[in-house]
Design an enzyme around this catalytic site. Structure first.
Site, PDB file in Angstrom:
ATOM      1  N   LEU A   3       7.286  -3.138 -15.203  1.00 32.21           N
ATOM      2  CA  LEU A   3       6.963  -3.949 -14.418  1.00 32.21           C
ATOM      3  C   LEU A   3       7.755  -5.166 -14.303  1.00 32.21           C
ATOM      4  O   LEU A   3       8.179  -5.644 -13.131  1.00 32.21           O
ATOM      5  CB  LEU A   3       5.468  -4.195 -14.606  1.00 32.21           C
ATOM      6  N   CYS A  45       8.063   0.042  -4.464  1.00 35.42           N
ATOM      7  CA  CYS A  45       7.706  -0.357  -5.780  1.00 35.42           C
ATOM      8  C   CYS A  45       7.763  -1.749  -5.828  1.00 35.42           C
ATOM      9  O   CYS A  45       6.864  -2.603  -6.471  1.00 35.42           O
ATOM     10  CB  CYS A  45       8.420   0.196  -6.964  1.00 35.42           C
ATOM     11  N   LEU A 105      15.139   4.738 -11.896  1.00 32.84           N
ATOM     12  CA  LEU A 105      16.268   5.136 -10.824  1.00 32.84           C
ATOM     13  C   LEU A 105      15.926   4.507  -9.719  1.00 32.84           C
ATOM     14  O   LEU A 105      14.720   4.057  -9.610  1.00 32.84           O
ATOM     15  CB  LEU A 105      16.066   6.621 -10.686  1.00 32.84           C
TER      16      LEU A 105
HETATM   17  P1  NAD Z   1       5.418   9.959  -4.264  1.00 37.57           P
HETATM   18  O1  NAD Z   1       4.319   9.583  -3.711  1.00 37.57           O
HETATM   19  O2  NAD Z   1       6.843  10.221  -3.719  1.00 37.57           O
HETATM   20  O3  NAD Z   1       4.997  11.273  -5.171  1.00 37.57           O
HETATM   21  C1  NAD Z   1       3.798  11.323  -5.797  1.00 37.57           C
HETATM   22  C2  NAD Z   1       3.455  12.846  -5.744  1.00 37.57           C
HETATM   23  O4  NAD Z   1       2.226  13.087  -6.709  1.00 37.57           O
HETATM   24  C3  NAD Z   1       2.980  13.174  -4.113  1.00 37.57           C
HETATM   25  O5  NAD Z   1       3.865  14.338  -3.831  1.00 37.57           O
HETATM   26  C4  NAD Z   1       1.472  13.450  -4.538  1.00 37.57           C
HETATM   27  O6  NAD Z   1       1.021  14.702  -3.649  1.00 37.57           O
HETATM   28  C5  NAD Z   1       1.495  13.845  -6.094  1.00 37.57           C
HETATM   29  N1  NAD Z   1       0.068  13.744  -6.276  1.00 37.57           N
HETATM   30  C6  NAD Z   1      -0.764  13.062  -6.544  1.00 37.57           C
HETATM   31  N2  NAD Z   1      -1.969  13.157  -7.122  1.00 37.57           N
HETATM   32  C7  NAD Z   1      -1.780  14.352  -7.626  1.00 37.57           C
HETATM   33  C8  NAD Z   1      -2.462  15.326  -8.393  1.00 37.57           C
HETATM   34  N3  NAD Z   1      -3.766  14.822  -8.746  1.00 37.57           N
HETATM   35  N4  NAD Z   1      -2.001  16.526  -8.855  1.00 37.57           N
HETATM   36  C9  NAD Z   1      -0.730  16.573  -8.300  1.00 37.57           C
HETATM   37  N5  NAD Z   1      -0.149  16.015  -7.885  1.00 37.57           N
HETATM   38  C10 NAD Z   1      -0.419  14.794  -7.300  1.00 37.57           C
HETATM   39  O7  NAD Z   1       5.755   8.841  -5.369  1.00 37.57           O
HETATM   40  P2  NAD Z   1       7.113   8.437  -6.222  1.00 37.57           P
HETATM   41  O8  NAD Z   1       7.893   7.635  -5.321  1.00 37.57           O
HETATM   42  O9  NAD Z   1       7.674   9.749  -6.593  1.00 37.57           O
HETATM   43  O10 NAD Z   1       6.376   7.469  -7.263  1.00 37.57           O
HETATM   44  C11 NAD Z   1       5.751   8.048  -8.436  1.00 37.57           C
HETATM   45  C12 NAD Z   1       5.574   6.928  -9.559  1.00 37.57           C
HETATM   46  O11 NAD Z   1       6.671   6.667  -9.897  1.00 37.57           O
HETATM   47  C13 NAD Z   1       4.916   5.867  -8.886  1.00 37.57           C
HETATM   48  O12 NAD Z   1       4.256   5.254  -9.862  1.00 37.57           O
HETATM   49  C14 NAD Z   1       6.137   4.652  -8.460  1.00 37.57           C
HETATM   50  O13 NAD Z   1       5.884   3.229  -8.615  1.00 37.57           O
HETATM   51  C15 NAD Z   1       7.048   5.479  -9.766  1.00 37.57           C
HETATM   52  N6  NAD Z   1       8.447   4.906  -9.575  1.00 37.57           N
HETATM   53  C16 NAD Z   1       8.929   5.280  -8.220  1.00 37.57           C
HETATM   54  C17 NAD Z   1      10.653   5.088  -8.121  1.00 37.57           C
HETATM   55  C18 NAD Z   1      11.052   5.388  -6.647  1.00 37.57           C
HETATM   56  O14 NAD Z   1      12.190   5.386  -6.607  1.00 37.57           O
HETATM   57  N7  NAD Z   1      10.311   6.012  -5.711  1.00 37.57           N
HETATM   58  C19 NAD Z   1      11.262   4.649  -9.012  1.00 37.57           C
HETATM   59  C20 NAD Z   1      10.731   4.440 -10.180  1.00 37.57           C
HETATM   60  C21 NAD Z   1       9.472   4.618 -10.450  1.00 37.57           C
HETATM   61  C1  UGA Z   2      13.903  -0.288  -7.365  1.00 40.97           C
HETATM   62  C2  UGA Z   2      14.902  -0.293  -8.623  1.00 40.97           C
HETATM   63  O1  UGA Z   2      16.216  -1.069  -8.535  1.00 40.97           O
HETATM   64  C3  UGA Z   2      14.711   0.710  -9.699  1.00 40.97           C
HETATM   65  O2  UGA Z   2      15.283   0.359 -10.700  1.00 40.97           O
HETATM   66  C4  UGA Z   2      13.063   0.974  -9.766  1.00 40.97           C
HETATM   67  O3  UGA Z   2      13.135   2.073 -10.575  1.00 40.97           O
HETATM   68  C5  UGA Z   2      12.642   1.412  -8.494  1.00 40.97           C
HETATM   69  O4  UGA Z   2      12.746   0.141  -7.655  1.00 40.97           O
HETATM   70  C6  UGA Z   2      11.086   1.807  -8.522  1.00 40.97           C
HETATM   71  O5  UGA Z   2      10.332   1.315  -9.501  1.00 40.97           O
HETATM   72  O6  UGA Z   2      10.646   2.085  -7.649  1.00 40.97           O
HETATM   73  P1  UGA Z   2      14.507   0.984  -5.224  1.00 40.97           P
HETATM   74  O7  UGA Z   2      13.775   0.217  -4.690  1.00 40.97           O
HETATM   75  O8  UGA Z   2      14.750   2.554  -5.051  1.00 40.97           O
HETATM   76  O9  UGA Z   2      14.787   0.494  -6.566  1.00 40.97           O
HETATM   77  O10 UGA Z   2      15.910   0.284  -4.582  1.00 40.97           O
HETATM   78  P2  UGA Z   2      16.739  -1.070  -4.666  1.00 40.97           P
HETATM   79  O11 UGA Z   2      18.228  -0.741  -4.774  1.00 40.97           O
HETATM   80  O12 UGA Z   2      16.292  -1.745  -5.966  1.00 40.97           O
HETATM   81  O13 UGA Z   2      16.456  -2.014  -3.473  1.00 40.97           O
HETATM   82  C7  UGA Z   2      15.174  -2.416  -3.251  1.00 40.97           C
HETATM   83  C8  UGA Z   2      15.295  -3.210  -1.970  1.00 40.97           C
HETATM   84  O14 UGA Z   2      16.144  -4.392  -2.259  1.00 40.97           O
HETATM   85  C9  UGA Z   2      15.891  -2.702  -0.817  1.00 40.97           C
HETATM   86  O15 UGA Z   2      15.279  -2.937   0.423  1.00 40.97           O
HETATM   87  C10 UGA Z   2      17.178  -3.257  -0.749  1.00 40.97           C
HETATM   88  O16 UGA Z   2      17.912  -3.353   0.410  1.00 40.97           O
HETATM   89  C11 UGA Z   2      17.100  -4.747  -1.227  1.00 40.97           C
HETATM   90  N1  UGA Z   2      17.939  -5.507  -1.834  1.00 40.97           N
HETATM   91  C12 UGA Z   2      18.845  -4.896  -2.753  1.00 40.97           C
HETATM   92  C13 UGA Z   2      18.383  -6.574  -1.369  1.00 40.97           C
HETATM   93  O17 UGA Z   2      17.942  -7.132  -0.275  1.00 40.97           O
HETATM   94  N2  UGA Z   2      19.654  -7.247  -1.888  1.00 40.97           N
HETATM   95  C14 UGA Z   2      20.358  -6.783  -3.110  1.00 40.97           C
HETATM   96  O18 UGA Z   2      20.884  -7.443  -3.352  1.00 40.97           O
HETATM   97  C15 UGA Z   2      19.685  -5.652  -3.567  1.00 40.97           C
END
Ligand code: NAD
Ligand code: UGA
Length: 462
Positions: A224, A279, A166
């Site tokens: 990744l 990320c 997402l």
């Molecule tokens: P986040 O920091 O928003 O949330 C992580 C949560 O885990 C925090 O609320 C923290 O308090 C909790 N936590 C940490 N250690 C814990 C423990 N031992 N027990 C219970 N809770 C614990 O992080 P996020 O953005 O949700 O990302 C989580 C993972 O998903 C990362 O590996 C990230 O790379 C991946 N990911 C993030 C996104 C994104 O859009 N943010 C999208 C895809 C994948």
């Molecule tokens: C990104 C990926 O799109 C997700 O698929 C993935 O799950 C996520 O990282 C993750 O692993 O956390 P996100 O970082 O939420 O999602 O947002 P994006 O829409 O990918 O944008 C990332 C950055 O690139 C932003 O700063 C955005 O403004 C920038 N961007 C995006 C550009 O500068 N140009 C573009 O054409 C698109």
């Protein structure tokens, strides 16, 4: 049946963040037959999930949460109880870049992830499926299985990789209709059985042809690689934006021309001040670290350049501001429009605006920041430089008396502002630096602004 027969399965998620909260809310909304509990060590976050003001801003999220909360969706800090009851445990804790020791600045910091494994062993009294939702280095599942299955209670843990794709700002649409759901497992009997169980959960609303299965290492690595490829496109187009500025080509026209080639595709070709978000950088650096650890130096440096180009784009943006504003911005008020790393989120993690603001402060500019959702986070990010930075939720008053506006985030609301009104209140000559190429540059020029887009000709009155 679990939980007095009311539910057919008990799912929990450890980590109630940007991924854990929305993902589990969607599962709960789509599958009333399961009990879904999201747990976290952060009590404040859990309280917010149980309130009307959710801890993250995400369009449509509250509507999904409302459908299921209290029915089959629960947010709690009782981690051990939830683990003990669970059939399937999603783990979506944070996996930031390591800041210390071996691999500092590159490798993933797996301490939160490993801590959950230890919590799971301690609290479990029956076999469980563990689902890696967090983004993890390839082969983490191997380490996980070793730790978990070293328990002395005779409990079997099957580890699956189910990375989340997402994007913030569109999380709900992405979860409702994902391009694909990827589930990796060991190819053993128990691995395949666990994988089928997870497939059945998603099949409640995702069509089966979009549910992809693979071996566990491919699933881990694909996450990744997906982020690396997406970020690579942005660095590629940003590199071309620099060449466009030297050659009178327009980066938008080039992006359109190449994007219409089906083999290239049109998305993720918007030149910008740089990509941000929690990320992209961390996952590429992790990929770089993994390649290095296998001795793949050339592969590592290929991917590292995606990050280096991004850093360069942010530096060059500020250098250009200084150059065109007569080589000094000391004492000048500069309004940053937007601070979130992208539109439709309040998240500022790794936002390019952080670096830009800090560089401007280093030049002794007076920076004023406006953003519809990210002001609180911005104030935390800039704690060290609050003498030079102010915040204003209203873009009109933020721009008042400013020498320049710099667009940092592509919020739609910044396209629709009355720039004639803004121009009148600014110092002259007034500058606009459009770090997202979202504004009508010709019109702004006609209003009186000197306009500096990215990767296209500038519009200046001198
Ligand atoms: P986040 O920091 O928003 O949330 C992580 C949560 O885990 C925090 O609320 C923290 O308090 C909790 N936590 C940490 N250690 C814990 C423990 N031992 N027990 C219970 N809770 C614990 O992080 P996020 O953005 O949700 O990302 C989580 C993972 O998903 C990362 O590996 C990230 O790379 C991946 N990911 C993030 C996104 C994104 O859009 N943010 C999208 C895809 C994948
Ligand atoms: C990104 C990926 O799109 C997700 O698929 C993935 O799950 C996520 O990282 C993750 O692993 O956390 P996100 O970082 O939420 O999602 O947002 P994006 O829409 O990918 O944008 C990332 C950055 O690139 C932003 O700063 C955005 O403004 C920038 N961007 C995006 C550009 O500068 N140009 C573009 O054409 C698109």
């Amino acid at each position: 049946m679990t939980d007095t027969g009311k539910y057919t399965m008990n799912l929990i998620c450890i980590g109630a963040g940007y991924v854990g909260g929305p993902t589990m809310a969607m599962i709960a909304a789509k599958c009333p037959q399961y009990k879904v509990t999201v747990v976290d060590i952060n009590a404040e976050r859990i309280a917010a999930w149980n309130s009307e003001k959710l801890p993250i801003y995400e369009p449509g999220l509250y509507d999904v949460v409302k459908i299921a909360r209290g029915r089959n969706l629960f947010f709690s800090t009782a981690i051990a109880d939830a683990i003990n009851e669970a059939d399937v445990i999603f783990v979506s804790v944070n996996t930031p870049t390591k800041t210390f020791g071996e691999g500092a600045g590159r490798a993933a910091d797996l301490q939160y992830w490993e801590k959950t494994a230890r919590d799971i062993i301690k609290a479990s009294t029956s076999d469980k499926i563990i689902v890696e939702k967090s983004t993890l280095p390839v082969r983490t599942a191997h380490a996980m299985e070793r730790i978990l299955n070293a328990n002395d209670k005779g409990i079997h843990f099957e580890v699956l990789s189910n990375p989340e794709f997402l994007a913030e700002g569109t999380a709900i649409e992405d979860l409702k209709a994902p391009d694909r759901v990827l589930i990796g497992s060991q190819l053993t009997e128990s691995g395949l059985a666990a994988r089928n169980k997870l497939v059945e959960i998603y099949a409640n609303w995702v069509s089966r042809d979009r549910i992809l299965t693979s071996n566990v290492w491919s699933a881990e690595l694909s996450k990744l690689v997906a982020n690396a490829f997406l970020a690579q496109r942005i660095s590629s187009i940003n590199s071309i934006s620099m060449l466009c500025e030297c050659t009178e080509a327009s980066v938008s026209e080039v992006a359109k021309a190449i994007g219409m080639d089906n083999r290239i595709g049109s998305r993720f070709l918007n030149a910008s001040v740089g990509f941000g978000g929690s990320c992209f950088k961390k996952d590429i650096l992790n990929l770089v670290y993994i390649c290095e650890s296998y001795g793949l130096t050339e592969v590592a440096s290929y991917w590292e350049n995606v990050v280096l180009m991004n850093e360069y784009q942010k530096k060059r943006f500020v250098k250009n501001m200084i150059r065109v504003m007569f080589n000094t911005i000391a004492g000048k008020r500069i309004a940053l429009f937007g601070f979130a790393f992208k539109a439709d989120t309040g998240d500022t993690r790794e936002s390019p605006a952080i670096d830009i603001a800090k560089q401007l402060v280093d030049e002794h500019a007076k920076v004023v920041i406006t953003d519809p959702e990210a002001i609180d986070n911005a104030a935390k990010d800039l704690q060290g430089c609050l003498n030079f930075v102010t915040f204003d939720t209203d873009p009109y008053s933020a721009a008042k008396g400013a020498h320049a506006i710099a667009i940092m985030t592509e919020w739609k609301c910044y396209k629709d502002l009355d720039y004639e009104r803004i121009y009148k209140t600014m110092e002259k000559p007034a500058f606009i630096f459009d770090g997202r190429n979202i504004l009508d540059h010709k019109k702004l020029y006609e209003t009186g602004f000197n306009v500096y887009p990215l990767g296209k000709e500038c519009w200046k009155h001198f």
